[in-house]
Design an enzyme around this catalytic site. Structure first.
Site, PDB file in Angstrom:
ATOM      1  N   LYS A 201       0.838  -1.206   0.000  1.00 44.42           N
ATOM      2  CA  LYS A 201       0.000   0.000   0.000  1.00 44.42           C
ATOM      3  C   LYS A 201       0.871   1.253   0.000  1.00 44.42           C
ATOM      4  O   LYS A 201       0.611   2.217  -0.732  1.00 44.42           O
ATOM      5  CB  LYS A 201      -0.910  -0.008   1.225  1.00 44.42           C
ATOM      6  CG  LYS A 201      -1.972  -1.085   1.219  1.00 44.42           C
ATOM      7  CD  LYS A 201      -2.749  -1.070   2.544  1.00 44.42           C
ATOM      8  CE  LYS A 201      -3.778  -2.177   2.603  1.00 44.42           C
ATOM      9  NZ  LYS A 201      -4.532  -2.152   3.876  1.00 44.42           N
TER      10      LYS A 201
ATOM     11  N   GLY B 104      -0.038  -4.918  10.719  1.00 43.81           N
ATOM     12  CA  GLY B 104       1.301  -4.545  10.282  1.00 43.81           C
ATOM     13  C   GLY B 104       1.347  -3.071   9.923  1.00 43.81           C
ATOM     14  O   GLY B 104       0.378  -2.526   9.396  1.00 43.81           O
TER      15      GLY B 104
ATOM     16  N   SER C  18      -0.644   0.444   6.455  1.00 41.25           N
ATOM     17  CA  SER C  18      -1.058  -0.459   7.520  1.00 41.25           C
ATOM     18  C   SER C  18      -2.034  -1.484   6.974  1.00 41.25           C
ATOM     19  O   SER C  18      -2.786  -1.213   6.031  1.00 41.25           O
ATOM     20  CB  SER C  18      -1.703   0.329   8.664  1.00 41.25           C
ATOM     21  OG  SER C  18      -2.020  -0.519   9.748  1.00 41.25           O
ATOM     22  N   ASP C  19      -2.026  -2.667   7.568  1.00 39.53           N
ATOM     23  CA  ASP C  19      -2.961  -3.711   7.158  1.00 39.53           C
ATOM     24  C   ASP C  19      -3.290  -4.579   8.365  1.00 39.53           C
ATOM     25  O   ASP C  19      -2.408  -4.871   9.185  1.00 39.53           O
ATOM     26  CB  ASP C  19      -2.368  -4.577   6.046  1.00 39.53           C
ATOM     27  CG  ASP C  19      -3.396  -5.545   5.487  1.00 39.53           C
ATOM     28  OD1 ASP C  19      -4.269  -5.093   4.719  1.00 39.53           O
ATOM     29  OD2 ASP C  19      -3.356  -6.734   5.830  1.00 39.53           O
ATOM     30  N   THR C  20      -4.546  -4.978   8.475  1.00 37.92           N
ATOM     31  CA  THR C  20      -5.007  -5.778   9.612  1.00 37.92           C
ATOM     32  C   THR C  20      -5.664  -7.063   9.135  1.00 37.92           C
ATOM     33  O   THR C  20      -6.456  -7.046   8.181  1.00 37.92           O
ATOM     34  CB  THR C  20      -6.029  -4.984  10.454  1.00 37.92           C
ATOM     35  OG1 THR C  20      -5.417  -3.776  10.917  1.00 37.92           O
ATOM     36  CG2 THR C  20      -6.505  -5.792  11.665  1.00 37.92           C
TER      37      THR C  20
END
Length: 200
Positions: free
Chosen positions: A54, A107, A70-72
């Protein structure tokens, strides 16, 4: 030089915007539009990989800035749950989570678009849900809220009533672990104001 660079949040999530704003840093938002299909089997690696993807997508638009990606994901029984593709999938995800404990992994990556330097790590929080009834889950899915959340639930929303325990930082579950963000920004020379308590 770094301290005067602009921070760009590579996310359209209003929850991430709110959490980052609470750190007291100035930032702009540019949505990455990245395909979030999984490529790495373990959740911590996956979230950092997607966060970097991203950030790099936005870096092409903002080549002189610091990009925060960010990634969840939710992980249960070794399976990784992202955002549901349909109400039926959302309901299936919630069925797999109720009455047990799962991990939420977020992350975060800070990418210096000018140099290509990347700093990234993942934060993990364990969440326990009570044995929620079929009727409650169906009613929750009908609200539409699960469709925009990893694991098909928003802990800061209607699913708060399902959760009996949180072992770790709540903001990791919401979508942006602010303690980790603070560390990463400090690493790249951004002065982050003293911590303020986050609303629970």
């Amino acid at each position: 030089m770094t301290a005067n660079r602009r921070i760009v949040l590579a996310s359209g999530s209003p929850r991430r915007r709110e959490l980052l704003a609470r750190l007291g840093v100035s930032f702009e938002v540019v949505v990455s539009g990245v395909d979030e299909s999984t490529a790495t089997p373990t959740a911590p690696e996956l979230t950092v990989e997607l966060a970097e993807r991203k950030a790099r997508a936005v870096a092409t638009l903002r080549p002189q800035d610091l990009i925060l990606g960010s990634d969840t994901v939710v992980e249960v029984d070794g399976r990784i749950l992202g955002k549901p593709a349909s109400p039926a999938e959302a309901l299936a995800m919630l069925h797999s989570l109720r009455g047990r404990t799962h991990r939420v992994v977020t992350g975060v990556v800070v990418l210096d678009a000018a140099s290509g330097t990347v700093h990234g790590r993942a934060a993990v929080t364990a969440v326990t849900m009570r044995d929620v009834s079929d009727a409650e889950l169906a009613a929750y899915v009908a609200t539409g809220e699960p469709m925009d959340a990893a694991g098909a639930y928003a802990i800061q929303g209607g699913a708060a009533a399902f959760v009996t325990a949180v072992d770790g930082d709540l903001d990791t579950v919401i979508g942006l672990p602010t303690a980790l963000v603070r560390d990463l920004l400090t690493t790249v020379g951004i002065a982050v104001p003293a911590a303020a308590p986050l609303a629970q």
